[in-house]
Design an enzyme around this catalytic site. Structure first.
Site, short mmCIF file in Angstrom:
data_model
loop_
_atom_site.label_atom_id
_atom_site.label_comp_id
_atom_site.label_asym_id
_atom_site.label_seq_id
_atom_site.Cartn_x
_atom_site.Cartn_y
_atom_site.Cartn_z
N HIS A 215 2.21 -8.31 -19.79
CA HIS A 215 3.17 -9.29 -19.03
C HIS A 215 4.65 -8.80 -18.99
O HIS A 215 5.11 -8.98 -17.93
CB HIS A 215 3.02 -10.87 -19.43
CG HIS A 215 3.49 -11.56 -18.52
ND1 HIS A 215 2.88 -11.80 -17.25
CD2 HIS A 215 4.71 -11.99 -18.17
CE1 HIS A 215 3.70 -12.49 -16.51
NE2 HIS A 215 4.84 -12.67 -17.03
N TYR A 219 8.24 -7.88 -16.04
CA TYR A 219 9.30 -8.27 -15.93
C TYR A 219 10.59 -7.28 -15.92
O TYR A 219 11.51 -7.43 -15.32
CB TYR A 219 9.89 -9.49 -16.97
CG TYR A 219 9.01 -10.81 -16.22
CD1 TYR A 219 9.72 -11.71 -15.23
CD2 TYR A 219 7.87 -11.20 -16.72
CE1 TYR A 219 9.33 -12.56 -14.56
CE2 TYR A 219 7.19 -12.38 -16.16
CZ TYR A 219 7.91 -12.88 -15.00
OH TYR A 219 7.27 -14.21 -14.50
N HIS A 366 -2.79 -10.09 -5.46
CA HIS A 366 -1.57 -10.65 -6.09
C HIS A 366 -0.43 -9.71 -6.43
O HIS A 366 0.53 -10.01 -6.42
CB HIS A 366 -2.14 -11.70 -7.55
CG HIS A 366 -0.94 -11.85 -8.23
ND1 HIS A 366 -0.20 -13.05 -7.88
CD2 HIS A 366 -0.44 -11.88 -9.48
CE1 HIS A 366 0.82 -13.15 -8.65
NE2 HIS A 366 0.60 -12.44 -9.72
N PHE A 367 -1.02 -8.58 -7.37
CA PHE A 367 0.20 -8.06 -8.14
C PHE A 367 0.70 -7.07 -6.98
O PHE A 367 1.59 -6.65 -7.05
CB PHE A 367 -0.21 -7.43 -9.51
CG PHE A 367 -1.24 -6.30 -9.40
CD1 PHE A 367 -0.95 -5.00 -8.80
CD2 PHE A 367 -2.32 -6.64 -10.17
CE1 PHE A 367 -1.86 -4.06 -8.99
CE2 PHE A 367 -3.40 -5.42 -10.17
CZ PHE A 367 -3.26 -4.36 -9.56
N HIS A 368 -0.08 -6.57 -5.94
CA HIS A 368 0.49 -5.75 -4.79
C HIS A 368 1.50 -6.73 -4.01
O HIS A 368 2.59 -6.16 -3.68
CB HIS A 368 -0.46 -5.28 -3.99
CG HIS A 368 -1.04 -3.94 -4.62
ND1 HIS A 368 -2.34 -4.28 -5.52
CD2 HIS A 368 -1.12 -2.75 -4.44
CE1 HIS A 368 -2.72 -3.09 -5.99
NE2 HIS A 368 -2.00 -2.17 -5.33
N ARG A 429 -12.80 -6.61 -8.66
CA ARG A 429 -11.89 -5.39 -8.69
C ARG A 429 -12.56 -4.08 -9.14
O ARG A 429 -13.64 -4.47 -10.09
CB ARG A 429 -10.76 -5.87 -9.21
CG ARG A 429 -10.56 -5.80 -11.00
CD ARG A 429 -9.29 -6.57 -11.37
NE ARG A 429 -8.11 -5.24 -11.48
CZ ARG A 429 -7.30 -5.34 -11.96
NH1 ARG A 429 -7.01 -6.32 -12.92
NH2 ARG A 429 -6.39 -4.24 -12.02
N ARG A 430 -11.96 -3.25 -9.07
CA ARG A 430 -12.30 -1.85 -9.96
C ARG A 430 -13.64 -1.53 -9.58
O ARG A 430 -14.21 -1.03 -10.44
CB ARG A 430 -11.89 -2.04 -11.42
CG ARG A 430 -10.48 -2.11 -11.50
CD ARG A 430 -10.08 -2.15 -13.03
NE ARG A 430 -8.63 -1.91 -13.02
CZ ARG A 430 -8.11 -1.88 -14.43
NH1 ARG A 430 -8.77 -2.03 -15.27
NH2 ARG A 430 -6.76 -1.43 -14.36
C1 HEM Z 1 4.51 -0.17 -4.17
C2 HEM Z 1 3.33 0.17 -3.95
C3 HEM Z 1 2.03 -0.09 -4.90
C4 HEM Z 1 2.19 -0.35 -6.15
C5 HEM Z 1 3.25 -0.58 -7.20
C6 HEM Z 1 0.85 -0.22 -6.69
C7 HEM Z 1 0.23 -0.61 -8.03
C8 HEM Z 1 -0.99 -0.56 -8.33
C9 HEM Z 1 -1.39 -0.73 -9.75
C10 HEM Z 1 -0.79 -0.64 -11.00
C11 HEM Z 1 -2.66 -0.66 -9.76
C12 HEM Z 1 -4.00 -0.82 -10.76
C13 HEM Z 1 -4.42 0.09 -10.88
C14 HEM Z 1 -5.70 -0.45 -12.06
O1 HEM Z 1 -6.23 -1.59 -11.64
O2 HEM Z 1 -6.07 0.39 -12.52
C15 HEM Z 1 -3.09 -0.66 -8.35
C16 HEM Z 1 -4.30 -0.43 -7.90
C17 HEM Z 1 -4.93 -0.31 -6.52
N1 HEM Z 1 -4.14 -0.15 -5.60
FE1 HEM Z 1 -2.02 -0.05 -5.63
N2 HEM Z 1 -0.05 -0.11 -5.61
C18 HEM Z 1 0.78 0.17 -4.38
C19 HEM Z 1 0.45 0.38 -3.39
C20 HEM Z 1 -0.67 0.41 -2.74
C21 HEM Z 1 -1.00 0.49 -1.49
C22 HEM Z 1 -0.18 0.82 -0.29
C23 HEM Z 1 -2.68 0.56 -1.35
C24 HEM Z 1 -3.38 0.60 -0.20
C25 HEM Z 1 -3.31 -0.04 0.64
C26 HEM Z 1 -2.93 0.21 -2.83
C27 HEM Z 1 -4.14 0.30 -3.19
C28 HEM Z 1 -4.76 0.31 -4.46
C29 HEM Z 1 -5.79 -0.09 -4.69
C30 HEM Z 1 -7.20 -0.11 -3.76
C31 HEM Z 1 -6.24 -0.48 -6.10
C32 HEM Z 1 -7.42 -0.43 -6.96
C33 HEM Z 1 -7.62 -2.04 -6.99
C34 HEM Z 1 -9.02 -2.21 -7.69
O3 HEM Z 1 -10.00 -1.79 -7.40
O4 HEM Z 1 -8.81 -2.75 -8.85
N3 HEM Z 1 -1.86 0.14 -3.45
N4 HEM Z 1 -1.96 -0.21 -7.50
CU LIG Z 2 1.03 -11.46 -16.98
#
Ligand code: HEM
Ligand SMILES: [Cu+2]
Lengths: 540, 271
Positions: A215, A219, A366-368, A429-430
């Protein structure tokens, strides 16, 4: 007074370079598991990509931005050359080395464990060692921030610490302490197993250690953004900070209550008692407070700017704001995304409501929205604002900058709103593959397709960002003058010691960690009988 | 004022800061550990301490509920990824002698001419587990069970090590290699079926899961059907039964035909 510009530029460039790669992977992930992608027949490749994307976006990119920005704040807010430049470079190179060390096993398919590590899944040792190096590199930064502040204090006894530096050091302490959770998980549990010294692991305990980090790391990601809200935006749009004390209180509150609430990530876990989950949930509700204070203070500061520009009326002043100023745009977009994301967060933090969205695509949506949207758009703003001071050259194309920010905002909304929606419908997810031909999920195909389009808009915007910065390295030279932070309406001449130092708040942060984590950790660590055999990635 | 004066009750910020935090902690602790446990009408607590322990997650011995009687034996084997990981030459030699009696069905080189499974190069942990299960009765087969009942622990380990050591040879009736069917690489997520390949090779391997390349199609099909009907039940935690029950007959055909058509040397690519 920015002296060590090369150091700061190195941090920013490495951050944005890895960001560009990870962004491309993200867009690819979105596409390949969507109904318009042609499935690649190997989920392992998807998880490699996901591990790289998460590791870079979660650990490497924001850490480097916070570090580079932190060095810039230290030099310009304190008007003092950075002490320990050699150490700073060491920290930087440790992070570069760690990133490379982590990425190689991921690319080889030896560490597809995702950035949350997922024990009892165990990947290649070097992946974890790489992550440890990244953290160690960032701890050097923490120490340097503390040392620089101390040197300054010696020279300016009893003077108020400039707000930007006060907040920056608060952020660094928060990071130092919250990273301990994942460090304990890695050093005590995962690395011995990955190195073959043990072959069982307590996955429940590991998850608790990880929640310690998970968490407050959020921050830590957010700190540069909040610092920019308070100390860059009002200056950039010609206003003043409404209240310096309110700002300090917000950062202090983050320090105290961001930490002992991580178990809201383990609501569905059986190894934690319900009483502790309740306490963490209640403290999570408190963490909304500094954000509400911030929204209020910043809106008031922006109103001051508008009225100084001749804005009138109850809401009429909004029109008087400098909407063509990229900093104004970034702030507005960031607040809109923070608003929606915050509303979603209220659902995540509620013990009961969380059950309906746990481990669904809602979470990733949410986190995106919060992190990729509200936070990262301010990273862009910080880079744009600092660039002329770092390069000594002007960023000429303001229209391109505005377009880039607009695209990031639109792209993020188009990506994440349907992403939330399919999560509510139950999409997990995932998962690497969804059979949209199945009538049960065929209706979600449309929403997912929108997310893909949003993802490509984001990719376009990200590329534009990098191009703008790269062109800024070759633009005509200008003298950008000294780098300054916003002044408050009542610029403080004295500040109570509690609001000028961090000791009390760090002590409370540690104390609350002990009360809220102590028993659950000891219970599992000493209880025994809760370990399970490790599952090695890619091994029989 | 210095930081030292900060940590005294004379300092207003100290009093307020510590007071609020402590107050919050006490209120939430009372709510979480006392009020809410008692608010659950379906749980009975002997006293307040009992409620607190329950909310804190103190491990408690379950009330003396006797586990339901098992009518059939289940597998009791515990495997880790280190089970039989480092065989020595002697063990393999002893295993070779013991394995002579297996050759009638499983072939002198560990490759079967009948529809028995090929054992050459199979993972040691897999053979180890199946022999144990045959011995304990968790798995039964008219031919295999009598062979297994008299084996000692050491003999089982030696045989497993010996077969794991043999080179993987092509099957006797190679068929043209088929493309990967959906069930092997995607599974069927909507029915909770993970891809076969995630555990059995082609994508990844998991401890205790045999590689299946080049095995007899008839044998594979028969096993899936036996698992689906519950006739075979030695899979730990019903891992395979849950999958086999959810598979369609077409998927069973497709998976069996696919694996039977693969040369076993492709297994090496993933270990
Ligand atoms: C500032 C931009 C972004 C940040 C900081 C970010 C960060 C993250 C993080 C931390 C995860 C977690 C990985 C996990 O669950 O193991 C994740 C998952 C993912 N991100 Fe991003 N991301 C960004 C942009 C994008 C963009 C532009 C896309 C595409 C449209 C994208 C697509 C995904 C997908 C598909 C997952 C996997 C979700 C799942 O199946 O659980 N991300 N991202
Ligand atoms: Cu949290």
């Amino acid at each position: 007074m920015l002296v060590n510009r090369k150091l700061i530029l190195a941090h920013f460039w490495f951050a944005f370079a890895v960001f560009g790669v990870a962004l491309t992977l993200g867009a690819w992930q979105m596409f390949i598991r969507s109904p318009i992608g042609t499935w690649l027949s190997n989920p392992e490749l998807y998880y490699r990509s996901l591990t790289a994307h998460g590791t870079v976006m979660g650990y490497v990119f924001p850490t480097l931005v916070a570090m580079g920005f932190g060095y810039a704040i230290s030099e310009s807010a304190l008007e003092q050359r950075l002490v320990g430049v050699r150490w700073a470079w060491t920290g930087f190179w440790l992070i570069v080395l760690g990133s490379i060390m982590a990425v190689i096993p991921i690319a080889l398919g030896r560490a597809s464990v995702l950035y949350t590590f997922y024990p009892p899944l165990i990947g290649n040792l070097f992946y974890y060692l790489g992550v440890v190096l990244v953290v160690v590199g960032s701890w050097i930064w923490v120490a340097l921030m503390a040392i620089n502040l101390r040197v300054w204090r010696k020279a300016h006894p009893d003077a108020p610490v400039p707000l930007a530096m006060f907040a920056n050091v608060a952020g660094s302490y928060l990071w130092a302490w919250t990273a301990v959770g994942a460090a304990l998980e890695l050093l005590l549990q995962i690395i011995p197993v990955a190195a073959g010294l043990k072959n069982t692991i307590d996955a429940g305990l590991a998850r608790i250690f990880f929640s310690w980090t998970l968490h407050a790391i959020v921050y830590f990601w957010l700190m540069p953004t909040y610092i920019a809200y308070y100390t860059i935006v009002p200056r950039a749009i010609g206003g003043r900070v409404y209240s310096d004390s309110m700002a300090r209180i917000s950062f202090i509150l983050f320090l105290v209550v961001a930490m002992p609430i991580g178990m809201h990530h383990t609501f569905a876990d059986p190894q934690v008692g319900a009483g502790f989950k309740f306490i963490h949930s209640a403290f999570t509700a408190l963490v909304a407070l500094p954000t509400l204070l911030t929204v209020f203070t910043i809106c008031a500061s922006v109103e001051i700017a508008a009225r100084l520009r001749g804005g009138r009326g109850l809401f009429g002043w909004i029109r008087a704001l400098p909407w063509d100023n990229p900093m104004m745009l970034a702030l507005a977009f960031s607040f809109v995304m923070l608003g929606f994301g915050g509303a979603g967060g209220l659902i995540n933090m509620s013990y009961q409501l969380d059950a309906s969205i746990h481990n669904t695509q809602w979470i990733t949506g949410h986190f995106h929205l919060i992190f990729g949207g509200a936070i990262v758009i301010m990273y862009f703003a910080i880079a744009y604002d600092l660039w002329p001071h770092l390069t000594g050259r002007e960023l000429v194309d303001v229209r391109l900058i505005r377009t880039q920010l607009w695209l990031w905002f639109i792209g993020m909304i188009v990506t994440t709103f349907p992403w939330h929606w399919v999560g509510i419908l139950g999409m997990p997810r995932r998962m690497a593959y969804f059979d949209f031909g199945d009538p049960a999920i065929a209706p979600q195909a449309l929403s997912v397709t929108f997310s893909v389009i949003g993802g490509f808009i984001l990719l376009t915007s990200g590329i534009m960002f990098i191009v703008i910065l790269a062109r800024g390295m070759r633009a005509p030279q200008v003298d950008a003058g000294p780098y300054r932070f916003a002044l408050a309406v009542h610029q403080p001449t004295t500040v109570p010691v509690a609001l000028n130092t961090h000791a009390l708040w760090v002590a409370l942060m540690i104390a609350l960690t002990l009360t809220n984590y102590g028993y659950p950790i000891l219970n599992l660590a000493l209880g025994g009988g809760t370990s399970v055999p490790a599952v090695y990635v890619g091994a029989q | 004022m210095s930081t030292r004066d900060l940590f005294t009750f004379g300092n207003r910020h100290f009093r307020i800061g510590v007071g609020i935090v402590l107050g919050m902690l006490i209120v939430t602790a009372i709510a979480g550990f006392v009020v809410l446990p008692f608010a659950q009408p379906w749980v009975q607590f002997a006293n307040v301490w009992d409620a607190i322990c329950s909310a804190a997650g103190v491990p408690q011995r379950a009330a003396s509920v006797t586990a339901p009687e098992q009518t059939k034996r289940l597998s009791e084997v515990v495997l880790t990824s280190h089970t039989l990981a480092r065989p020595n030459q002697e063990a393999i030699g002893r295993g070779a002698t013991l394995a002579q009696r297996c050759a009638i069905c499983h072939g002198p080189t560990g490759v079967s001419r009948a529809d028995s499974p090929n054992l050459a190069g199979q993972y040691a942990a897999v053979i180890y587990k199946e022999l144990h299960d045959f011995r304990s009765g968790a798995r039964s087969n008219a031919v295999m069970s009598p062979f297994a009942v008299n084996l000692t622990e050491e003999e089982i380990a030696d045989i497993s090590n010996y077969y794991a050591y043999l080179p993987r040879l092509p099957a006797y009736h190679p068929t043209p290699q088929l493309p990967k069917p959906n069930i092997v690489i995607y599974g069927a997520p909507m029915r909770g079926i993970a891809p076969c390949g995630a555990c059995h090779g082609s994508l990844d391997n998991k401890t205790g899961s045999p590689w299946l390349e080049g095995q007899s199609e008839a044998y594979l099909k028969a096993q899936l059907q036996a698992l689906a009907s519950g006739e075979r039940r030695n899979d730990i935690s019903q891992q395979m039964r849950n999958i086999a029950r959810a598979m369609t007959p077409q998927e069973v055909e497709a998976a069996a035909a696919y694996y039977a058509s693969q040369p076993p040397d492709v297994v090496k690519a993933v270990d």
